[in-house]
Design an enzyme around this catalytic site. Structure first.
Site, mmCIF file in Angstrom:
data_model
loop_
_atom_site.group_PDB
_atom_site.id
_atom_site.type_symbol
_atom_site.label_atom_id
_atom_site.label_comp_id
_atom_site.label_asym_id
_atom_site.label_seq_id
_atom_site.Cartn_x
_atom_site.Cartn_y
_atom_site.Cartn_z
ATOM 1 N N LYS A 113 2.636 -21.701 17.434
ATOM 2 C CA LYS A 113 4.084 -21.828 17.664
ATOM 3 C C LYS A 113 4.711 -20.474 17.974
ATOM 4 C CE LYS A 113 5.185 -20.071 13.459
ATOM 5 N NZ LYS A 113 6.179 -19.055 13.054
ATOM 6 N N HIS B 23 0.820 -1.213 0.000
ATOM 7 C CA HIS B 23 0.000 0.000 0.000
ATOM 8 C C HIS B 23 0.857 1.267 0.000
ATOM 9 C CE1 HIS B 23 0.692 0.950 4.295
ATOM 10 N NE2 HIS B 23 0.722 -0.357 4.453
#
Length: 345
Positions: A192, A32
């Site tokens: 994790k 962006h």
């Protein structure tokens, strides 16, 4: 070859764009930020996020989303979880044809407790894709950028779409397996990051390898326990997106979650650590979501609870470790629910 838009020009998005470029696809890497797109196109590098790695000529950066996705067959979504809904909302405005939709983001949304694929399905009408495909596994962007051997998994409830994604990415340096357990693959890749924060904290406290090995092992038990409660195949957590991703994220300074945890273990405040990192640390938001999930699913997750108290209730790292070491006696190996006992490798 195919036209592919990679949405998100961070380190992982850039690395995946490189893999696709090596496979001779027409790759549009979207950011962006116009300045970032111009710099990538001019220098052929994304210096802020993947310094020293040159991108193939068939990878072009865009800052206008409508241009990046025009006529593509595949969209690979690689933005932070907090931006998933916003980007999907923008896609809804600009996408006018059906695509294969792959995401490579790792996280769970706090409060809603949605996985990334569920967030996509809520925000983007199914007319634009069939089923979501997720790409996950033990994969540092820096090493993928250096074209070191890497192995990942793609997962979808539609195995044909997973195989299509496999064909898109696989090459002699980037091996791709398929797995239909999308719940387990997404949870393993997300949870994790919590344990990686803990591993970094342990190292920051200079507690050594014994403590970290215990943390990783018992962390995997927590991940599998929650995953089973949510309908995942427990064997998924013994694979690439479980123990594989856990090892690579908990033991390497490439891991931003480990680095953030290391700073916390050394006594830095969370807000200061996040400011110093300059990149999203998914494990922080995911810790909040996983703690909420553990309550909702009535699953015991003492490491996650301890990290939640450290991050959000300002408890000291050493106190959290002391609490974990002084828990009541229990068995190491737990019985699996009956519905999971017949799973085979």
């Amino acid at each position: 070859m195919g036209k592919v838009a990679v949405l998100g020009a961070g380190s992982w998005g850039t690395a995946l764009a490189l893999v696709l470029g090596d496979n001779q696809h027409d790759v549009r890497l979207w950011t962006h930020r116009e300045e970032q797109a111009d710099t990538i196109n001019t220098t052929r590098q994304n210096k802020k996020y993947l310094e020293g790695i040159s991108l193939p000529d068939n990878v072009k950066a865009y800052h206008q989303l409508n241009e990046a996705i025009a006529d593509v067959e595949t969209i690979v979504l690689v933005v932070p979880t907090k931006a998933i809904r916003e980007v999907c909302s923008q896609l809804k405005e600009h996408l006018h044809h059906k695509v294969t939709l792959i995401h490579a983001s790792k996280g769970i949304e706090p409060n809603s407790l949605k996985r990334v694929s569920e967030m996509i399905e809520e925000e983007l009408p199914r007319d634009f894709y069939g089923e979501v495909v997720v790409l996950s596994g033990p994969s540092h962007a820096e090493e993928v950028g250096e074209r070191h051997p890497t192995t990942v998994t793609v997962s979808s409830v539609d195995i044909a779409l997973a195989q299509k994604a496999q064909d898109l990415f696989i090459n002699d340096k980037f091996r791709v397996y398929t797995n239909q357990d999308i719940i387990g693959v997404e949870l393993g890749g997300s949870l994790k990051n919590i344990i990686a924060l803990g591993a970094g904290i342990s190292d920051g406290l200079d507690y050594g390898d014994n403590a970290k090995a215990a943390l990783i092992t018992r962390g995997l038990a927590e991940i599998a326990r929650l995953g089973a409660a949510m309908g995942a195949n427990p064997l998924t957590f013994a694979g690439l997106t479980g123990v594989g991703d856990l090892i690579v994220t908990c033991t390497s300074s490439h891991s931003r979650n480990w680095r953030a945890g290391y700073k916390l273990g050394q006594g830095y405040k969370l807000e200061d650590v996040l400011e110093q990192m300059g990149m999203v640390v998914e494990g922080v938001r995911t810790t909040q979501a996983a703690y909420q999930l553990s309550i909702e699913e009535n699953v015991e997750m003492p490491i996650t609870k301890g990290l939640y108290n450290l991050l959000f209730n300002h408890e000291r790292p050493k106190d959290i470790v002391d609490q974990l070491m002084n828990r009541g006696k229990t068995h190491e190996v737990e019985e699996l629910p009956d519905e999971f006992r017949n799973h085979t490798l």
